[in-house]
Design a protein around this motif. Structure first.
Motif, mmCIF file in Angstrom:
data_model
loop_
_atom_site.group_PDB
_atom_site.id
_atom_site.type_symbol
_atom_site.label_atom_id
_atom_site.label_comp_id
_atom_site.label_asym_id
_atom_site.label_seq_id
_atom_site.Cartn_x
_atom_site.Cartn_y
_atom_site.Cartn_z
ATOM 1 N N PRO A 117 0.824 -1.219 0.000
ATOM 2 C CA PRO A 117 0.000 0.000 0.000
ATOM 3 C C PRO A 117 0.859 1.271 0.000
ATOM 4 C CG PRO A 117 -0.768 -1.561 1.661
ATOM 5 C CD PRO A 117 0.541 -2.077 1.162
ATOM 6 N N GLN A 118 0.335 2.335 -0.592
ATOM 7 C CA GLN A 118 1.078 3.592 -0.570
ATOM 8 C C GLN A 118 1.187 4.146 0.837
ATOM 9 O OE1 GLN A 118 -0.710 6.245 -3.523
ATOM 10 N NE2 GLN A 118 0.965 5.701 -4.908
ATOM 11 N N VAL A 119 0.240 3.806 1.699
ATOM 12 C CA VAL A 119 0.256 4.248 3.096
ATOM 13 C C VAL A 119 0.186 3.018 3.985
ATOM 14 C CG1 VAL A 119 -0.920 5.586 4.880
ATOM 15 C CG2 VAL A 119 -0.875 6.431 2.524
ATOM 16 N N ILE A 120 1.165 2.858 4.856
ATOM 17 C CA ILE A 120 1.201 1.751 5.814
ATOM 18 C C ILE A 120 1.188 2.344 7.212
ATOM 19 C CG2 ILE A 120 2.520 -0.216 6.689
ATOM 20 C CD1 ILE A 120 3.800 -0.466 3.930
ATOM 21 N N ALA A 121 0.236 1.917 8.034
ATOM 22 C CA ALA A 121 0.118 2.421 9.408
ATOM 23 C C ALA A 121 0.447 1.304 10.389
ATOM 24 C CB ALA A 121 -1.294 2.948 9.663
ATOM 25 N N VAL A 122 1.171 1.646 11.448
ATOM 26 C CA VAL A 122 1.517 0.676 12.484
ATOM 27 C C VAL A 122 1.287 1.301 13.850
ATOM 28 C CG1 VAL A 122 3.209 -0.551 11.075
ATOM 29 C CG2 VAL A 122 3.952 1.392 12.447
ATOM 30 N N HIS A 123 0.957 0.455 14.821
ATOM 31 C CA HIS A 123 0.782 0.879 16.208
ATOM 32 C C HIS A 123 1.626 -0.040 17.068
ATOM 33 C CE1 HIS A 123 -1.952 1.281 19.988
ATOM 34 N NE2 HIS A 123 -0.960 2.135 20.034
ATOM 35 N N CYS A 124 2.406 0.525 17.974
ATOM 36 C CA CYS A 124 3.332 -0.264 18.772
ATOM 37 C C CYS A 124 3.269 0.180 20.226
ATOM 38 C CB CYS A 124 4.756 -0.108 18.232
ATOM 39 S SG CYS A 124 6.030 -0.980 19.180
ATOM 40 N N ARG A 125 3.283 -0.792 21.132
ATOM 41 C CA ARG A 125 3.303 -0.494 22.561
ATOM 42 C C ARG A 125 4.406 -1.328 23.200
ATOM 43 N NH1 ARG A 125 -1.569 -1.479 23.492
ATOM 44 N NH2 ARG A 125 -2.381 0.633 23.612
ATOM 45 N N SER A 126 5.175 -0.726 24.099
ATOM 46 C CA SER A 126 6.284 -1.424 24.738
ATOM 47 C C SER A 126 6.422 -0.957 26.172
ATOM 48 C CB SER A 126 7.595 -1.165 23.969
ATOM 49 O OG SER A 126 8.701 -1.661 24.681
ATOM 50 N N ASP A 127 6.833 -1.872 27.047
ATOM 51 C CA ASP A 127 7.104 -1.497 28.436
ATOM 52 C C ASP A 127 8.433 -0.772 28.581
ATOM 53 O OD1 ASP A 127 4.746 -2.647 29.315
ATOM 54 O OD2 ASP A 127 5.679 -4.599 29.700
ATOM 55 N N ASP A 128 9.259 -0.829 27.541
ATOM 56 C CA ASP A 128 10.560 -0.168 27.549
ATOM 57 C C ASP A 128 10.475 1.158 26.798
ATOM 58 O OD1 ASP A 128 11.653 -2.300 28.876
ATOM 59 O OD2 ASP A 128 12.375 -3.279 27.050
ATOM 60 N N PHE A 129 11.442 2.028 27.057
ATOM 61 C CA PHE A 129 11.533 3.220 26.220
ATOM 62 C C PHE A 129 12.153 2.817 24.891
ATOM 63 C CE2 PHE A 129 15.711 3.138 28.218
ATOM 64 C CZ PHE A 129 16.569 3.615 27.242
ATOM 65 N N ARG A 130 11.945 3.612 23.885
ATOM 66 C CA ARG A 130 12.460 3.324 22.545
ATOM 67 C C ARG A 130 13.525 4.350 22.183
ATOM 68 N NH1 ARG A 130 11.194 0.726 17.764
ATOM 69 N NH2 ARG A 130 9.507 -0.375 18.805
ATOM 70 N N ALA A 131 14.629 3.867 21.652
ATOM 71 C CA ALA A 131 15.702 4.744 21.183
ATOM 72 C C ALA A 131 16.196 4.185 19.857
ATOM 73 C CB ALA A 131 16.825 4.820 22.200
ATOM 74 N N THR A 132 15.821 4.843 18.772
ATOM 75 C CA THR A 132 16.204 4.403 17.433
ATOM 76 C C THR A 132 17.372 5.255 16.951
ATOM 77 O OG1 THR A 132 13.892 3.848 16.984
ATOM 78 C CG2 THR A 132 15.371 3.976 15.099
ATOM 79 N N PRO A 133 18.503 4.643 16.587
ATOM 80 C CA PRO A 133 19.660 5.425 16.146
ATOM 81 C C PRO A 133 19.405 6.114 14.809
ATOM 82 C CG PRO A 133 20.053 3.089 15.806
ATOM 83 C CD PRO A 133 18.766 3.190 16.573
ATOM 84 N N LEU A 134 20.317 6.997 14.440
ATOM 85 C CA LEU A 134 20.178 7.758 13.203
ATOM 86 C C LEU A 134 20.015 6.811 12.013
ATOM 87 C CD1 LEU A 134 20.320 10.786 12.319
ATOM 88 C CD2 LEU A 134 22.687 10.319 11.660
ATOM 89 N N HIS A 135 18.986 7.064 11.197
ATOM 90 C CA HIS A 135 18.708 6.241 10.025
ATOM 91 C C HIS A 135 17.838 7.052 9.074
ATOM 92 C CE1 HIS A 135 15.045 5.809 12.380
ATOM 93 N NE2 HIS A 135 14.433 5.346 11.292
ATOM 94 N N SER A 136 17.584 6.512 7.903
ATOM 95 C CA SER A 136 16.676 7.152 6.951
ATOM 96 C C SER A 136 16.032 6.067 6.108
ATOM 97 C CB SER A 136 17.418 8.155 6.053
ATOM 98 O OG SER A 136 18.354 7.488 5.233
#
Length: 266
Positions: free
Chosen positions: A20-39
């Motif tokens: 699909p041209q638009v993809i939606a996601v929902h995410c829940r976690s007990d941890d904090f999230r830290a995503t490194p630099l990316h593109s």
């Protein structure tokens, strides 16, 4: 507690036109999230349903309370951190569908319509192409991204080496009380040059930039549950009333009312 470094969507899909041209996601976690630099090639809209997100693009730092979202155009390098356990959603838009969307990273004020449409789309299987009803919901998401009000929750960073050194030091410690003259001496730059070039490169005077850095840190601390009095002292304000006045000038409400509104949204 360990951060979750994974991206919200498989990198191959975030970089591709397939599906699909638009993809939606929902995410829940007990941890904090830290995503490194990316593109990735797809544009991305990301928001938290609770708590606070901060996103760095290299050119600016953006803070996102639950009532807002950040739009990141395709191929824009960025990193992300949640302040507390992560509960959020994201929309990935294929390059072909990004033509009418913003070309720079920015913070948007989320509407109830957008939030409902994204969470509806996130409940679908994105392995198949959308049917006619689903396509209409995805079109609403694109229309909302293109038209929602922009918010002033970004901290632009200057490009010049000495100015960026000052900006990064203040962003890391907004409570630092050094004057413009002292910062100029620290970075080996003439005060007048600092004042003139800082305004030219960030779009705001040095004093206003410092105030915004303090505001953004205040939002982080507020959403982390710290008391308002403690935040005011941590940010170097002489009195609680001075901090509340700055907060109200910037966002139109007191810290307590702002927090109440964000919690009701979440």
């Amino acid at each position: 507690m360990q951060a979750k470094p994974q991206t919200l969507l498989d990198p191959a899909r975030a970089d591709g036109q397939a599906g699909p041209q638009v993809i939606a996601v929902h995410c829940r976690s007990d941890d904090f999230r830290a995503t490194p630099l990316h593109s990735h090639a797809r544009g991305q809209l990301i928001a938290a349903t609770g708590g606070l997100l901060s996103i760095d693009t290299g050119d600016e730092r953006l803070v996102v309370p639950p009532s807002h979202a950040v739009w990141i155009p395709g191929h824009q390098p960025h990193s992300l951190r949640s302040h507390g356990p992560f509960d959020g959603w994201s929309v990935y838009v294929a390059p072909a569908a990004c033509a009418g969307l913003p070309r720079q990273a920015l913070v948007l004020q989320v509407s109830g319509l957008l939030r409902a449409a994204v969470l509806r789309a996130a409940s679908w299987s994105d392995a198949l192409m959308p049917d006619a009803m689903q396509a209409r919901v995805l079109a609403v998401i694109l229309d909302e991204i293109a038209s929602l009000p922009r918010a002033r929750l970004a901290l632009p960073l200057p490009a010049e080496r000495r100015l960026k050194k000052i900006a990064q030091a203040l962003a890391d410690n907004p409570a630092d009380q050094r004057s413009l003259q002292q910062w100029a001496e620290w970075a080996a730059i003439a005060p007048r040059t600092l004042s003139r070039r800082f305004a030219a490169e960030t779009g705001m005077p040095f004093s206003e930039w410092r105030q915004r850095a303090r505001l953004m840190r205040a939002l982080e601390l507020l959403m982390a549950g710290q008391p308002v009095t403690g935040i005011a002292l941590d940010l170097g304000y002489d009195s609680l009333s001075a901090f509340i006045a700055m907060f109200r000038r910037s966002l139109g409400v007191s810290p307590s009312k702002y927090l109440s509104a964000k919690n009701s949204v979440a």
